[in-house]
Write an enzyme that holds these catalytic residues in place. Sequence first.
Site, short mmCIF file in Angstrom:
data_model
loop_
_atom_site.label_atom_id
_atom_site.label_comp_id
_atom_site.label_asym_id
_atom_site.label_seq_id
_atom_site.Cartn_x
_atom_site.Cartn_y
_atom_site.Cartn_z
N TYR A 1 0.86 -1.19 0.00
CA TYR A 1 0.00 0.00 0.00
C TYR A 1 0.89 1.23 0.00
O TYR A 1 1.85 1.32 0.78
CB TYR A 1 -0.92 0.01 1.23
CG TYR A 1 -1.85 1.21 1.25
CD1 TYR A 1 -2.85 1.35 0.30
CD2 TYR A 1 -1.70 2.21 2.22
CE1 TYR A 1 -3.70 2.46 0.31
CE2 TYR A 1 -2.55 3.32 2.24
CZ TYR A 1 -3.54 3.44 1.28
OH TYR A 1 -4.37 4.53 1.29
N ASP B 1 9.55 2.95 0.23
CA ASP B 1 8.46 3.64 0.90
C ASP B 1 8.59 3.39 2.40
O ASP B 1 8.23 2.34 2.91
CB ASP B 1 7.12 3.11 0.36
CG ASP B 1 5.94 3.88 0.96
OD1 ASP B 1 6.17 4.64 1.93
OD2 ASP B 1 4.81 3.71 0.47
N LYS C 1 3.93 10.05 8.31
CA LYS C 1 3.63 9.66 9.70
C LYS C 1 4.55 10.32 10.74
O LYS C 1 4.37 11.47 11.05
CB LYS C 1 3.64 8.14 9.81
CG LYS C 1 2.64 7.52 8.77
CD LYS C 1 2.02 6.25 9.18
CE LYS C 1 1.24 5.60 8.06
NZ LYS C 1 -0.16 5.45 8.25
#
Length: 446
Positions: A143, A235, A264
Amino acid sequence: MNRERSRDLYDRALSVLPGGVNSSVRAAPQPYPTFVERGDGGHVIDADGNRLVDWVMGLGPMLLGHDMPEPVQAAVQSRASEGPMYGMPTEIEVEHAEFVCRHVPSVEMLRFVNSGTEATVSAVRLARGITGRNKIVVMQGGYHGAQESTLVEGDADHHRPSTNGIPQSFAKHTLPVPFNDEEAMQEVFAEHGDDIAGVLIEPVQANMGIVTPEAGYHEAVADLCEGHGALLIWDEVITGFRVGGLQCAQGKYDIDPDITTFGKIIGGGYPVGAIGGKTEYIEQFTPSGDVFQAGTFSGHPVTMAAGLETLRYCAENDVYDHVNDLGRQLREGLTDIVADQAPAYTVTGLDSMFKVIFTRADGPSQSECCANGCRQDPSCDRYDSCPKRGTDTDEAATDRYARIFRPRMLDEGVLVSQNQYETNFVSHGHTEDDVERTLEAYKECL
Ligand code: PLP
């Protein structure tokens, strides 16, 4: 447990928010989501006043827990009260970028954006702009946010958009392959090598149960990229400043990606993303280069203050020792409980991430071989039964997790990830009492 107010709020939300939420996964909990009133250390207090041990932790950003330590709080408050943003540069953006460049081995330069999605969108555009090629290789079950280039399913020969709204003509440029499968990666490069702009990969697949890399896998992917002139894009939106401490997962695994995406934790709980890497690549973003990239809120001073002070706090305190130690205690305790009560399930995770995947595995109990969660150890008798790729989690007992296990954990006062695929995150606000209580709850509910 009284949850009437959460239920009533969800009822109201369904009239004005699609699915009652602003991000899909929040609607996964059965029979309705828990609405949060406030956080406190490793806990949240819900809208009905229930105190719950929280392992969702904002889906990862809240490394320090829900209470900002004094320096973080002071920096955020002063930035907010000075006028939150200007659309002009501020010193704090430079300081934050300097901190990240100093600590993350491959990062020499950084562009801040506002979400992990924006970071991966920009990273893909950058890779295409630099190489003049169109195709991006991604991992099945990975994802990278709600974006056109990566919401693609299937395999390298048969791939299609995984949602309505994305043209097949976009999806044809995205080649999904299985994680941890060197051969599949070699094949995709053999067939499409001259057209591949980059490989976009999470160091640890953290959105499909936590799947760790097998020894040598990332090295092989890096070699293939280098050999074919494709860019290696890591990522690290989840793993950044969580796995491997301040060096991130690339420090832990000793890999040198060309481009890294962050999100984040680097925003300390505020909306953030970033694209980092070698100067020769990152400088290709406008205005120094020709790959357009911009954003009204990018490098937002309040976010920068929260993120930078969070990372400084980590550098100066025992944050990583604390969270990683509690993570180990959880994985060890869960491995014993699972061996006893649900031997087909798999405990995974690393550093401050943990998960019980409801696999239907055969073979010996995990506690015989991987006492601290699955290690992908080929000498382990259970090796073949443990998830190797994100899609393996699809085979797990998802309904049991969603409809039986998670609601029961909630009754025990413990919030675990909102669906079977997401990760549980330990924060500096958690305590050994939280670990004990959580292990007791797993014993009751598994
Ligand atoms: N990349 C990874 C690995 C993620 O886990 C996520 C979100 O969880 C994203 C990108 C997208 O980040 P955001 O939700 O901030 O857009």
